[in-house]
Design a protein around this motif. Structure first.
Motif, mmCIF file in Angstrom:
data_model
loop_
_atom_site.group_PDB
_atom_site.id
_atom_site.type_symbol
_atom_site.label_atom_id
_atom_site.label_comp_id
_atom_site.label_asym_id
_atom_site.label_seq_id
_atom_site.Cartn_x
_atom_site.Cartn_y
_atom_site.Cartn_z
ATOM 1 N N VAL A 15 0.795 -1.254 -0.264
ATOM 2 C CA VAL A 15 -0.053 0.093 -0.086
ATOM 3 C C VAL A 15 0.867 1.100 0.038
ATOM 4 O O VAL A 15 0.406 2.147 -0.965
ATOM 5 N N ASN A 16 1.912 1.343 0.814
ATOM 6 C CA ASN A 16 2.891 2.436 0.835
ATOM 7 C C ASN A 16 3.420 2.983 -0.374
ATOM 8 O O ASN A 16 3.437 3.813 -0.894
ATOM 9 N N GLU A 17 3.760 1.542 -1.167
ATOM 10 C CA GLU A 17 4.421 1.790 -2.700
ATOM 11 C C GLU A 17 3.498 2.484 -3.424
ATOM 12 O O GLU A 17 3.923 3.178 -4.321
ATOM 13 N N GLU A 18 2.204 2.044 -3.446
ATOM 14 C CA GLU A 18 1.193 2.376 -4.380
ATOM 15 C C GLU A 18 0.725 3.950 -3.970
ATOM 16 O O GLU A 18 0.773 4.895 -5.122
ATOM 17 N N VAL A 19 0.736 4.341 -2.759
ATOM 18 C CA VAL A 19 0.424 5.626 -2.430
ATOM 19 C C VAL A 19 1.532 6.589 -2.856
ATOM 20 O O VAL A 19 1.170 7.515 -3.462
ATOM 21 N N PHE A 20 2.502 6.218 -2.618
ATOM 22 C CA PHE A 20 3.981 6.801 -2.944
ATOM 23 C C PHE A 20 4.120 7.307 -4.234
ATOM 24 O O PHE A 20 4.298 8.230 -4.872
ATOM 25 N N GLN A 21 3.903 6.269 -5.039
ATOM 26 C CA GLN A 21 3.894 6.241 -6.721
ATOM 27 C C GLN A 21 2.915 7.052 -7.203
ATOM 28 O O GLN A 21 3.311 7.934 -8.009
ATOM 29 N N GLU A 22 1.647 6.937 -6.645
ATOM 30 C CA GLU A 22 0.588 7.766 -7.176
ATOM 31 C C GLU A 22 0.970 9.434 -6.847
ATOM 32 O O GLU A 22 0.638 9.988 -7.695
ATOM 33 N N ALA A 23 1.725 9.639 -5.824
ATOM 34 C CA ALA A 23 2.040 11.100 -5.332
ATOM 35 C C ALA A 23 2.874 11.282 -6.218
ATOM 36 O O ALA A 23 3.104 12.734 -6.462
ATOM 37 N N GLN A 24 4.018 10.549 -6.619
ATOM 38 C CA GLN A 24 4.958 11.117 -7.475
ATOM 39 C C GLN A 24 4.438 11.300 -8.739
ATOM 40 O O GLN A 24 5.069 12.113 -9.577
ATOM 41 N N SER A 25 3.415 10.558 -9.563
ATOM 42 C CA SER A 25 3.023 10.682 -10.776
ATOM 43 C C SER A 25 1.856 11.712 -11.163
ATOM 44 O O SER A 25 1.883 11.903 -12.368
ATOM 45 N N ASP A 26 1.327 12.122 -10.155
ATOM 46 C CA ASP A 26 0.245 12.941 -10.173
ATOM 47 C C ASP A 26 0.429 14.360 -9.297
ATOM 48 O O ASP A 26 0.422 14.308 -8.146
ATOM 49 N N ALA A 27 0.646 15.336 -9.902
ATOM 50 C CA ALA A 27 1.068 16.824 -9.398
ATOM 51 C C ALA A 27 0.083 17.119 -8.243
ATOM 52 O O ALA A 27 0.342 17.564 -7.251
ATOM 53 N N SER A 28 -1.405 16.790 -8.635
ATOM 54 C CA SER A 28 -2.339 17.045 -7.512
ATOM 55 C C SER A 28 -2.344 16.403 -6.395
ATOM 56 O O SER A 28 -2.891 16.676 -5.524
ATOM 57 N N PHE A 29 -1.497 15.211 -6.531
ATOM 58 C CA PHE A 29 -1.550 14.305 -5.110
ATOM 59 C C PHE A 29 -0.057 14.509 -4.625
ATOM 60 O O PHE A 29 0.116 13.627 -3.497
ATOM 61 N N TYR A 30 0.646 15.340 -5.092
ATOM 62 C CA TYR A 30 2.066 15.388 -4.440
ATOM 63 C C TYR A 30 2.179 15.685 -3.050
ATOM 64 O O TYR A 30 1.467 16.614 -2.456
ATOM 65 N N GLY A 31 2.912 14.986 -2.392
ATOM 66 C CA GLY A 31 3.172 15.166 -1.013
ATOM 67 C C GLY A 31 1.880 14.556 -0.219
ATOM 68 O O GLY A 31 2.104 14.663 1.325
ATOM 69 N N MET A 32 0.963 13.792 -0.523
ATOM 70 C CA MET A 32 -0.161 13.339 -0.024
ATOM 71 C C MET A 32 0.418 11.934 1.101
ATOM 72 O O MET A 32 1.531 11.392 0.705
ATOM 73 N N GLY A 33 0.022 11.660 2.029
ATOM 74 C CA GLY A 33 0.133 10.683 2.894
ATOM 75 C C GLY A 33 -0.936 10.318 3.931
ATOM 76 O O GLY A 33 -2.142 10.928 3.959
ATOM 77 N N THR A 34 -0.794 9.264 4.479
ATOM 78 C CA THR A 34 -2.167 9.071 5.537
ATOM 79 C C THR A 34 -1.616 8.390 6.939
ATOM 80 O O THR A 34 -0.584 7.633 6.580
ATOM 81 N N THR A 35 -2.198 8.515 7.789
ATOM 82 C CA THR A 35 -1.982 7.708 9.102
ATOM 83 C C THR A 35 -2.658 6.513 8.833
ATOM 84 O O THR A 35 -3.484 6.449 7.979
#
Length: 241
Positions: free
Chosen positions: A80-100
């Motif tokens: 899950v971490n890898e998927e969230v991180f990769q999506e944040a890197q590939s889409d500017a609107s999601f850059y820097g996103m994360g979650t507890t």
């Protein structure tokens, strides 16, 4: 096992970045599964991060062949971490996103807990509340080092700064806990929008009460809003009957 969960936008925010999952029935290798996630980033990014992390964790649970609860949790959270991180890197609107991310499954009288960030899991046993998870936050590190008291930490202006989250780096470093769960015990998972608003003793009184479980969750959220509702609120209550 009986559970109920809900989220609320609170009194000050325009969007709800909290997300949860509750199942008293099997989910893949888990005989039951309960999750709370609190997104971070821009309003769109934080909302997306929490939804993506929880939904993919649940989906992937059905695909793994592993059976040990801690091993499964570790593997799924890495994916899950890898998927969230990769999506944040590939889409500017999601850059820097994360979650507890805090989750528990209860197997043969033991609760297996995974945690990243400052969402919490509490155990209420024999009228005593215990915070099982440790906050991955700046102020919690200051408390553990003796630079702040717990009372000072609750009012600290930088309380919202977390030191670990899912999706903000290529690797994630979760904590794992194992707890005894006996009949009569109750478990509360929540975002900081609840725990920052309500003192532990009042959380205990509400969760240990004789209210119906759905009324209990509603009352927790109503109380957090009554005290200010400064953040989104998520709460999951589990009764081990």
């Amino acid at each position: 096992m009986k559970s109920c969960g809900n989220t609320d936008v609170g009194q000050k925010r325009n969007t709800n970045q909290d997300y949860l999952f509750c199942s008293d029935e099997p989910v893949g290798a888990f005989p039951n599964l309960y999750i709370v996630a609190d997104g971070m980033g821009g309003h769109k990014a934080g909302d997306h991060a929490s939804h993506l992390a929880v939904e993919r964790f649940v989906q992937l649970a059905d695909q793994t062949k592993q059976t040990n609860p801690v091993t499964v949790m570790r593997t799924l959270l890495n994916w899950v971490n890898e998927e969230v991180f990769q999506e944040a890197q590939s889409d500017a609107s999601f850059y820097g996103m994360g979650t507890t991310f805090v989750a528990v499954t209860i197997v043969n009288g033991k609760g297996y807990v995974v945690n990243v960030g400052d969402s919490r899991l509490y155990l209420i046993h024999n009228g005593v509340i215990r915070q099982v998870t440790l906050d991955h936050s700046l102020v919690e590190e200051l408390v553990r080092s003796g630079e702040l008291t717990p009372q000072e930490a609750r009012r600290h202006p930088r309380k919202n700064i977390i030191t670990r989250a899912v999706g903000v780096a290529e690797e994630v470093l979760p904590d794992f806990f194992e707890i005894e769960v006996v009949p009569g015990d109750r478990i509360l998972l929540c975002s900081d929008g609840l725990s920052n608003m309500i003192e532990d003793e009042e959380l205990r009184d509400i969760v240990a009460s004789d209210r119906d479980i759905d009324e209990m969750v509603k009352y927790l959220i109503d109380k957090a809003n009554y005290y200010g509702g400064y953040d989104n609120i998520a709460a999951v209550v589990i009764m081990n009957e």
